[in-house]
Scaffold this motif. Structure first.
Motif, short mmCIF file in Angstrom:
data_model
loop_
_atom_site.label_atom_id
_atom_site.label_comp_id
_atom_site.label_asym_id
_atom_site.label_seq_id
_atom_site.Cartn_x
_atom_site.Cartn_y
_atom_site.Cartn_z
N HIS A 165 59.44 80.00 48.92
CA HIS A 165 58.13 79.97 49.59
C HIS A 165 57.99 78.79 50.55
N GLY A 166 58.89 78.70 51.52
CA GLY A 166 58.78 77.69 52.57
C GLY A 166 58.51 78.34 53.91
N ALA A 167 58.76 77.60 54.99
CA ALA A 167 58.57 78.14 56.34
C ALA A 167 59.29 77.25 57.34
N LEU A 168 59.66 77.86 58.46
CA LEU A 168 60.29 77.13 59.57
C LEU A 168 59.55 77.48 60.85
N GLU A 169 59.12 76.46 61.58
CA GLU A 169 58.50 76.66 62.88
C GLU A 169 59.50 76.32 63.98
N PHE A 170 59.48 77.11 65.06
CA PHE A 170 60.39 76.91 66.18
C PHE A 170 59.76 77.51 67.42
N GLU A 171 60.32 77.17 68.57
CA GLU A 171 59.76 77.64 69.84
C GLU A 171 60.67 78.66 70.49
N VAL A 172 60.07 79.67 71.08
CA VAL A 172 60.76 80.61 71.97
C VAL A 172 59.96 80.62 73.26
N GLY A 173 60.55 80.01 74.30
CA GLY A 173 59.78 79.80 75.52
C GLY A 173 58.68 78.78 75.25
N SER A 174 57.47 79.14 75.52
CA SER A 174 56.34 78.23 75.29
C SER A 174 55.59 78.57 74.00
N ARG A 175 56.04 79.60 73.28
CA ARG A 175 55.33 80.04 72.07
C ARG A 175 55.97 79.46 70.83
N LEU A 231 71.48 68.42 47.87
CA LEU A 231 71.40 68.86 49.26
C LEU A 231 70.53 70.10 49.40
N LEU A 232 70.59 71.00 48.42
CA LEU A 232 69.69 72.16 48.47
C LEU A 232 68.24 71.71 48.36
N ILE A 233 67.96 70.81 47.43
CA ILE A 233 66.59 70.32 47.27
C ILE A 233 66.12 69.65 48.56
N LEU A 234 67.01 68.88 49.19
CA LEU A 234 66.67 68.20 50.44
C LEU A 234 66.28 69.21 51.52
N ALA A 235 67.08 70.26 51.67
CA ALA A 235 66.77 71.30 52.66
C ALA A 235 65.48 72.03 52.29
N GLY A 236 65.32 72.31 51.00
CA GLY A 236 64.13 73.02 50.55
C GLY A 236 62.86 72.23 50.82
N ARG A 237 62.88 70.94 50.53
CA ARG A 237 61.70 70.11 50.77
C ARG A 237 61.38 70.02 52.26
N ALA A 238 62.43 69.90 53.10
CA ALA A 238 62.21 69.82 54.55
C ALA A 238 61.61 71.12 55.09
N LEU A 239 61.89 72.23 54.41
CA LEU A 239 61.34 73.53 54.82
C LEU A 239 60.04 73.87 54.09
N GLY A 240 59.52 72.91 53.35
CA GLY A 240 58.24 73.11 52.68
C GLY A 240 58.29 74.02 51.48
N HIS A 275 56.70 79.91 66.95
CA HIS A 275 56.82 80.96 65.93
C HIS A 275 56.95 80.31 64.56
N ARG A 276 56.46 81.00 63.56
CA ARG A 276 56.56 80.52 62.18
C ARG A 276 57.16 81.63 61.34
N VAL A 277 58.30 81.36 60.74
CA VAL A 277 58.97 82.34 59.89
C VAL A 277 58.96 81.81 58.45
N ARG A 278 58.49 82.64 57.55
CA ARG A 278 58.45 82.25 56.14
C ARG A 278 59.85 82.31 55.53
N ILE A 279 60.12 81.35 54.65
CA ILE A 279 61.37 81.33 53.89
C ILE A 279 61.10 81.94 52.52
N HIS A 280 61.79 83.01 52.21
CA HIS A 280 61.58 83.68 50.92
C HIS A 280 62.18 82.87 49.78
N ARG A 281 63.43 82.44 49.94
CA ARG A 281 64.10 81.71 48.88
C ARG A 281 65.32 80.98 49.43
N ILE A 282 65.74 79.93 48.71
CA ILE A 282 67.00 79.26 48.98
C ILE A 282 67.71 79.12 47.64
#
Length: 495
Positions: free
Chosen positions: A110-120, A66-75, A122-129
């Motif tokens: 070293h992954g990342a998550l993209e999400f929206e705030v309003g119409s913008r 499950l950790l690997i699954l989450a990690g791969r989905a987060l790049g 945002h991309r936040v880097r994932i340091h580690r899982i």
């Protein structure tokens, strides 16, 4: 920095989140005890998760997957070699006096998550899982209220429930890429939605299966050097995360503007008072005296195992939302709402995946789910039944109002749409002969509206249509009713 120097600065907020998510495994991380919320206190424990002498832990393979699954989905990059470490500290809810965690060799980085705030976007880097075991739960009790959990300072004694000790946790550590409290809350919501989508965790904050600690600091705008960070704990809702960070930003700004220094510490969020309160000085890694867990071998993730996990990754919500915007043409807001949960998106597609289905789901089914307090997937309405209801509406067999009534019954009770139309008397009356008697009765009962309509006031016809719908309990076909009423009124048939 003096107060004079600080007064001329514009400060920038810097936030990083550490998110803990309990994994949706059947058993705990290192033993066979059930991973089940709500069991009687201390009923799901054994010598391993209680840390009794001589026991040997065995890693839960599914937790690693499950950790690997989450990690791969987060790049993230998945480590081929990883290990567990002992994180040494003493709390009453930690029966071993150390936590089995991961320190210098996490499973994912070293992954990342993209999400929206309003119409913008945002991309936040994932340091580690990394993977670690949960602690037990301390229940603070005030005398005479043993069934009520209170705050530590208001309690007479504390009870400890070790059922949660040993439950597998993901710790997802972001880089300090967030710049505002509302961004932090949006990031946390997006991460929750992704973990739920992957069925990695149920992420119920009210049950403690999703928890968040925040690190926040201020620095002069334009500076690359980070300020002194403060960790905030005890935030148990998205609103708490936003409110606690907003308070702390103001507090730190006031400290700096006075010319004082921010103290590196851990603070807790007091929901009732709406303030953060100092708990202790912030620990450093060396304070935990990490060392490799001697009872656990090095974890090896080979290519075959990684390929198996990759093959199980479903279409992710961002990709599905893009597809929904293209075909069937949902708006960005509709596509975002539709993909907020995997079960909801699957329901949408099983019901036909059309723009009409999306409209009824967003308007009617979301209302029913909200009013009943249950998720769409928990209702008794089948996707195929929704498609049948819409077909009945489109054929004119039932009205829109009848469709809403039918959906409500199907959602709460289940059943077959065609049978319920007959049993509930929802079939729409479209025949002119069947409506003629009711039309004449409405005209006779409302002569003023008839006269206003004849004199050119078209809105008066709406009154007559409304009265006819009332007499037929909403079963009259509105278009047929409108036409018959207008013709009869102009012909003077009410007399």
């Amino acid at each position: 920095m003096s107060a004079t120097e600080a007064a001329g600065l514009v400060f920038e907020t810097v936030i990083g989140l550490e998110v803990h998510a309990e994994l949706a495994t059947r058993t705990k991380l290192f033993c066979g005890c059930p991973n089940r919320y709500g069991a009687p206190p201390n009923s799901a424990v054994c010598p391993v998760c209680l840390g009794l002498p001589g026991v040997l832990p065995v890693p839960n393979r599914r937790a690693v997957e499950l950790l690997i699954l989450a990690g791969r989905a987060l790049g993230c990059e998945i480590a081929r070699l990883s290990k567990f470490d002992r994180k040494n500290y003493f709390y009453p809810d930690m029966p071993k006096n150390f936590q089995t965690s991961q320190y210098d060799m996490p499973l994912a980085e070293h992954g990342a998550l993209e999400f929206e705030v309003g119409s913008r976007v945002h991309r936040v880097r994932i340091h580690r899982i990394h993977l670690e075991e949960d602690a037990g739960k301390s229940v603070h009790v005030a005398e005479g209220r043993q069934d009520v959990a209170g705050r530590l300072g208001d309690s007479d004694y504390t009870l400890v429930d070790y059922n949660r000790a040993g439950v597998p946790l993901l710790e997802i550590v972001s880089e300090p890429d967030l710049r505002a409290p509302e961004e932090a809350a949006a990031y946390l919501e997006a991460l929750r939605d992704l973990l739920r989508w992957l069925e990695v965790s149920d992420c119920k904050m009210e049950e403690g299966s999703l928890r968040c600690d925040a690190n926040v600091s201020l620095r002069a705008r334009g500076s690359l050097e980070l300020g002194t960070k403060v960790e905030i704990k005890n935030m148990n809702s998205f609103r708490s995360v936003s409110s606690a960070l907003a308070f702390e930003v103001v507090r730190q700004r006031e400290v700096l503007e006075r010319g004082d220094r921010v103290v590196q510490e851990t603070r807790t969020w007091d929901e009732e008072r709406g303030v953060t309160v100092s708990m202790r000085g912030k620990e450093h890694a060396h304070d935990y005296r990490y060392f490799p867990e001697p009872d656990l071998a090095v974890l090896v993730v080979d290519r075959q195992w990684l390929d198996q996990v990759d093959a199980s990754i479903p279409e992710l919500p961002a990709a599905r939302a893009r597809r929904y915007r293209q075909d069937p043409g949902l708006t960005p807001a509709q596509a975002s709402w539709m993909t907020s949960s995997r079960s909801q998106a699957d329901f949408f597609e099983a019901a036909g995946g059309t723009l009409e289905v999306a409209t009824w789901m967003a308007n009617e089914l979301s209302r029913l789910a909200r009013e009943s307090g249950i998720d769409l997937a928990q209702g008794r309405l089948r996707p195929q039944a929704l498609a049948e209801v819409l077909a009945l509406v489109n054929r004119g067999t039932i009205s829109n109002k009848g469709g809403r009534e039918l959906l409500e019954h199907l959602f709460r009770e289940g059943g077959e749409p065609a049978e319920l139309v007959e049993r509930l008397g929802l079939a729409q009356i479209s025949g002119e002969d069947a409506l003629q008697e009711e039309v004449l009765a409405v005209l006779q009962d409302h002569p003023q509206a008839v006269e206003e309509f004849r004199s050119g006031k078209d809105k008066a016809l709406n009154v007559l249509v409304g009265q006819l719908m009332k007499r037929t309990r909403g079963r009259a076909n509105p278009q047929v009713a409108r036409r018959l009423l207008a013709q009869a009124a102009l012909r003077g048939e009410e007399g």
